[in-house]
Scaffold this active site. Structure first.
Site, short mmCIF file in Angstrom:
data_model
loop_
_atom_site.label_atom_id
_atom_site.label_comp_id
_atom_site.label_asym_id
_atom_site.label_seq_id
_atom_site.Cartn_x
_atom_site.Cartn_y
_atom_site.Cartn_z
N GLU A 188 0.82 -1.22 0.00
CA GLU A 188 0.00 0.00 0.00
C GLU A 188 0.85 1.27 0.00
OE1 GLU A 188 -2.88 -0.30 3.19
OE2 GLU A 188 -4.20 -1.50 1.92
N GLU A 220 -6.57 -7.99 -0.53
CA GLU A 220 -7.01 -8.01 0.86
C GLU A 220 -8.48 -7.63 0.93
OE1 GLU A 220 -4.90 -5.45 3.55
OE2 GLU A 220 -2.95 -5.90 2.67
C1 GLA Z 1 -4.18 -2.63 4.93
C2 GLA Z 1 -2.79 -3.21 5.07
C3 GLA Z 1 -2.72 -4.38 5.99
C4 GLA Z 1 -3.59 -4.15 7.20
C5 GLA Z 1 -4.99 -3.88 6.77
C6 GLA Z 1 -5.94 -3.70 7.91
O1 GLA Z 1 -4.86 -3.02 3.84
O2 GLA Z 1 -2.22 -3.55 3.83
O3 GLA Z 1 -1.37 -4.54 6.36
O4 GLA Z 1 -3.09 -3.07 7.92
O5 GLA Z 1 -5.01 -2.70 6.02
O6 GLA Z 1 -7.21 -3.33 7.47
#
Ligand code: GLA
Ligand code: ZN
Length: 669
Positions: free
Chosen positions: A146, A305
Site C-alpha cells: 500500500e 485483501e
Molecule cells: C491494509 C494493510 C494491511 C492491514 C490492513 C488492515 O490493507 O495492507 O497490512 O493493515 O489494512 O485493514
C-alpha cells in the site's frame, strides 16, 4: 496456470510459535486455502542488522507452504522499516506536511528520496529473489505494501527540482508559464528557489488549499513518480534473479494521493485491498474494482485483501453480516478478480490490529461463524473451478477516471469546495450499473473506440487530444456525457481562454458564462427530471444544443440544467449542476436507452448484474442480490448456475436468496 480462483490471504506465522503453524495449515486445508501472502512486515526479522541477513524463519514458512501444496505471494517487506535502519540513517524518516522531521515509528514511513532506503530496500528485494526465485511455493512477488504518503524533506525538495527540470526541458520560463507565477510575484529565477508545497510554503488550511495549483499538481505527480521509482528499483532487483515470476504491489482502489494510471504499465498484474467506507452502497466497491480492472486494459486483477469480518482502524467497525462476505467476494469476481485474499489468516496477538478480523481468531477455533463462512466460500470457489479465470468484461460504456482532474478539482478555490470528485463519478457510475450496463473505468488516454457511451463527469482538466477523441465517439454515433466543472483547465490547471467548457464546448453545443454556488441545504428543483440539484449551478446558454431539463427557481429559472447536442451521428450531453441520484439516474438511463444498454433486470434495484466472457467464449452473467429480501426474477435467457448446477429456462422464475448470488453460464445470447 491455476485451475481455480486463488483463495487465501496475509499470513504472518513469524509472529507466533511454530507449533501453531500445524494448526494453521490444518485449518487452511479445511477452508480451501491455497495462497498465502507472506513476509509483508518481516524486514526486522530477515535483516536484524545492516550486515546480517537471516532467512531461516522465512525458509521454513515457504518450505512448509510447499509441503502443504500451497503457493506464496512473497512480499519484499519494505513498507515498515526496522528500527536500526532509521537510527543509523535518520534521512529515511519522512518530513511531514508541517515540515516536521519524523523519528522512528509506525510503517509507510520512509522518504522515497533516501539513498539509504533505496540501497537497503533493493538489496533486500535482490536477496529474496536470489533465494526464492526457484522455490516451488513461489507464485508472485508483492513489492512493499500500500504505497502512499508524502515527504517534504530537503532531499525530496532537490529530487522535485530535478524532476521539474526534466518535465520542463530545463526551462524556467516554461515552468513559470505553466504555474502562472507572475500572479503574486512568484517568477522563479533559479531552480533552487522552488520549495515543495506544504504548510510552510504555499498551503494554508491543509493540503487542499494552495496558492498555486500548478505547483501542487506537480508535487502530486512527483510523489507518484518518486514512490513508483522505489517500486521499480525493487522490481529491477527482483528481475536480476527472477526474470519470470509476476510482480505486483497492492493498491487501494480510489486512492487520491497516487495516480495509479502512471503505475499501471509497470505492474505485471493489478491487485488491490478493498475496505469500503462505512455504509457505502455496493456500487462503491464495484467502481473501485472496475478502476483496478481498467489499469491493465481489462485483464483480471487480484483482490489482495479484504476483511473476513471487521476492520479495526476506524472509530466504529461494523461486522460483516452473515452472507455479506460471500456477496462481496462474488462481486469482486464478477468485476474481474482472479484471486480473493484476506487480511488476515490469523489474528495478531498484540499491537494496533489485534482486533482486526481474521479467518482464525486468537482462540484458534474452526467452529466460529466467520471460519465457517470462509470455509464454505472456499468450497464454492472449488466448485466454480476455472470457469471465470481470465474472463473479460464486454463493456460498451466507459467512465473516464482522471487523477489530474480529481486533484485539480479538489485543490482549487471556487466555485465550491463541497464538490467531491469521487462522489460525482460514483453517482454516474451507479446510475449506469443499476441500469444494468457493464462499465469500464478508463484513463483519459484510453482507446475510446470500443464504447458506445462515454461518461466523463467533472472532467476538470482536458489534456492532449482528448476533446478530439470524445468528438470522434459522438461523430460515429456514440454518446458523450460531461458535467459542470468540466473543461475548465489544461494540464497545469490554467483556464482556457475560451468559453466554458473549453475544448468540450463544440461537442456539447453550450456556453457557460457564469455559475452560482450555494450551501448544501439549498436545493434547486429540476422539474423535468423530478429531481433536485445542489452545490453548483452553471448558467448555460445554448449554442446548438437543446434543453433536456431546466432550473426551477431563482433568476435563472427556465434556463437549461441538462442539455443534449446532436453531433455527427451521435450526441453530447451536458449536465450543468450536481443532480441528486434520481436526476442522474434519469439522465443516464435516457442515454443508455438510445444504445440499447439497459439490462434485463434493471427494474430490480437490489440486483446487480455483471457480464464476463471467458477465454473459451462462454458468456457468464453474475446476479448479485444486495437486498436482505429475496429477489424474484424471470429468466431472460436459458442458463445454468455454475454454483448449483441448476438450469433455468428462459421465461421461468429465477429466485435469488437474500444476499444471494448466481453465476450463470448463458446458453445463447
Ligand atoms: C491494509 C494493510 C494491511 C492491514 C490492513 C488492515 O490493507 O495492507 O497490512 O493493515 O489494512 O485493514
Ligand atoms: Zn524526503
Amino acid at each position: 496456470m491455476s485451475r481455480k480462483i486463488r483463495y487465501g490471504g496475509d499470513y504472518n506465522p513469524e509472529q507466533w510459535p511454530e507449533e501453531v503453524w500445524d494448526e494453521d495449515h490444518r485449518l487452511f486445508t479445511r477452508a480451501g486455502i491455497d495462497t498465502l501472502t507472506v513476509g509483508v512486515f518481516s524486514w526486522s526479522l530477515t535483516q536484524p542488522a545492516e550486515d546480517t541477513y537471516d532467512f531461516t524463519v522465512l525458509d521454513r514458512i515457504l518450505d512448509r507452504a510447499a509441503t502443504e501444496g500451497r503457493q506464496v505471494c512473497l512480499a519484499t517487506g519494505t513498507a515498515a522499516l526496522p528500527p536500526w535502519l532509521a537510527r543509523k540513517y535518520p534521512e529515511v524518516n519522512r518530513t511531514d506536511f508541517e515540515g516536521r522531521r519524523h523519528r522512528y515509528g509506525q510503517r509507510h514511513n520512509f522518504c522515497p528520496s533516501s539513498p539509504a532506503y533505496h540501497r537497503l530496500s533493493t538489496a533486500m528485494a535482490a536477496k529474496l529473489a536470489e533465494r526464492y526465485a526457484h522455490h516451488p511455493a513461489l507464485l508472485a512477488w508483492h513489492i512493499n505494501n500500500e504505497y502512499g504518503g508524502v515527504c517534504y524533506c530537503e532531499r525530496c525538495a532537490q529530487a522535485f527540482r530535478d524532476w521539474l527540470r526534466a518535465q520542463y526541458g530545463d526551462s524556467l520560463d516554461a515552468l513559470n508559464d505553466a504555474w502562472w507565477t507572475t500572479f503574486w510575484s512568484h517568477r522563479y529565477t533559479d531552480w533552487t528557489e522552488i520549495e515543495p508545497p506544504n504548510a510552510l510554503t504555499e498551503h494554508w488550511r491543509g493540503p487542499d488549499h494552495t496558492a498555486f495549483q500548478g505547483l501542487t499538481l506537480d508535487y502530486f505527480r512527483f510523489t507518484t513518480d518518486a514512490l513508483l521509482g522505489c517500486f521499480l528499483a525493487e522490481k529491477e532487483a527482483i528481475r536480476s534473479h527472477d526474470p519470470d515470476t509476476p510482480v505486483t504491489t497492492n493498491f487501494m482502489g480510489m486512492f487520491r494521493p497516487l495516480d495509479y494510471h502512471r503505475w499501471a504499465p509497470h505492474l505485471d498484474f493489478a491487485s488491490w485491498d478493498s475496505y469500503p467506507p462505512l455504509d457505502a452502497p455496493p456500487t462503491w466497491p464495484a467502481l473501485a474494482h472496475d478502476l483496478m480492472r481498467g489499469l491493465k486494459d481489462g485483464a483480471p486483477f487480484w483482490l489482495m485483501e479484504q476483511t473476513p469480518s471487521t476492520t479495526a482502524c476506524r472509530d466504529v467497525n461494523p461486522l460483516r453480516r452473515p452472507g455479506e462476505l460471500r456477496l462481496a467476494t462474488f462481486q469482486a469476481i464478477a468485476h474481474g478478480a482472479d484471486a480473493a485474499l484476506y487480511f488476515q489468516m490469523r489474528a495478531s496477538r498484540g499491537a494496533c490490529e489485534k482486533y482486526h478480523g481474521a479467518v482464525i481468531g486468537h482462540a484458534g477455533r474452526d467452529d466460529t461463524r466467520v471460519f465457517r463462512e470462509v470455509a464454505e466460500l472456499g468450497g464454492e470457489l472449488e466448485t466454480l473451478g476455472a470457469a471465470t479465470l481470465g474472463a473479460r468484461t464486454p463493456a460498451r460504456t466507459a467512465l473516464v477516471f482522471d487523477w489530474d482532474s480529481w486533484w485539480a478539482l479538489e485543490i482549487s478555490d471556487g466555485p465550491s469546495r463541497l464538490v467531491k470528485y469521487q462522489e460525482v463519478l460514483h453517482a454516474y457510475y451507479r446510475a449506469a450499473r443499476e441500469a444494468g450496463a457493464d462499465v469500464d473505468v478508463v484513463p483519459q488516454t484510453a482507446d475510446l473506440t470500443p464504447y458506445d457511451v462515454v461518461l466523463a463527469p467533472v472532467l476538470h482538466l482536458v489534456k492532449g487530444d482528448l476533446a478530439t477523441r470524445l468528438e470522434a465517439v459522438a461523430a460515429r454515433g456514440g454518446t458523450v456525457l460531461t458535467t459542470f466543472l468540466s473543461g475548465r483547465g489544461d494540464e497545469h490547471d490554467r483556464a482556457f481562454l475560451t468559453d466554458v467548457p473549453g475544448p468540450l464546448a463544440p461537442l456539447m453545443g453550450v456556453r457557460v458564462d457564469e455559475w452560482d454556488s450555494r450551501q448544501p441545504e439549498f436545493a434547486q428543483p429540476v422539474p423535468e427530471l423530478g429531481a433536485q440539484a445542489r452545490l453548483v449551478f452553471e448558467i448555460v446558454q445554448l449554442s446548438g444544443a437543446e434543453a433536456v431539463a431546466t432550473y426551477g427557481s431563482d433568476f435563472y429559472a427556465g434556463t437549461p440544467a441538462v442539455t443534449r447536442n446532436a453531433f455527427g451521428e451521435g450526441e453530447g450531453w451536458y449536465v450543468a449542476t450536481a443532480l441528486d441520484q434520481r436526476g442522474v439516474d434519469e439522465v443516464v438511463r435516457r442515454v443508455l436507452v438510445r444504445h440499447d444498454l439497459i439490462g434485463p433486470y434493471a427494474e430490480h434495484p437490489g440486483v446487480e448484474t455483471a457480464t464476463r466472457v471467458a477465454p473459451d467464449g462462454s458468456r457468464l452473467l453474475f446476479l448479485l442480490n444486495h437486498s436482505p429480501e429475496p429477489a424474484h426474477l424471470i429468466a431472460h435467457t436459458t442458463a445454468m448456475d455454475l454454483l448449483t448446477g441448476e438450469r433455468t429456462e428462459k421465461g421461468e422464475p429465477l429466485t435469488l436468496d437474500p444476499l444471494g448470488v448466481a453465476v450463470l453460464r448463458l446458453s445463447r445470447w
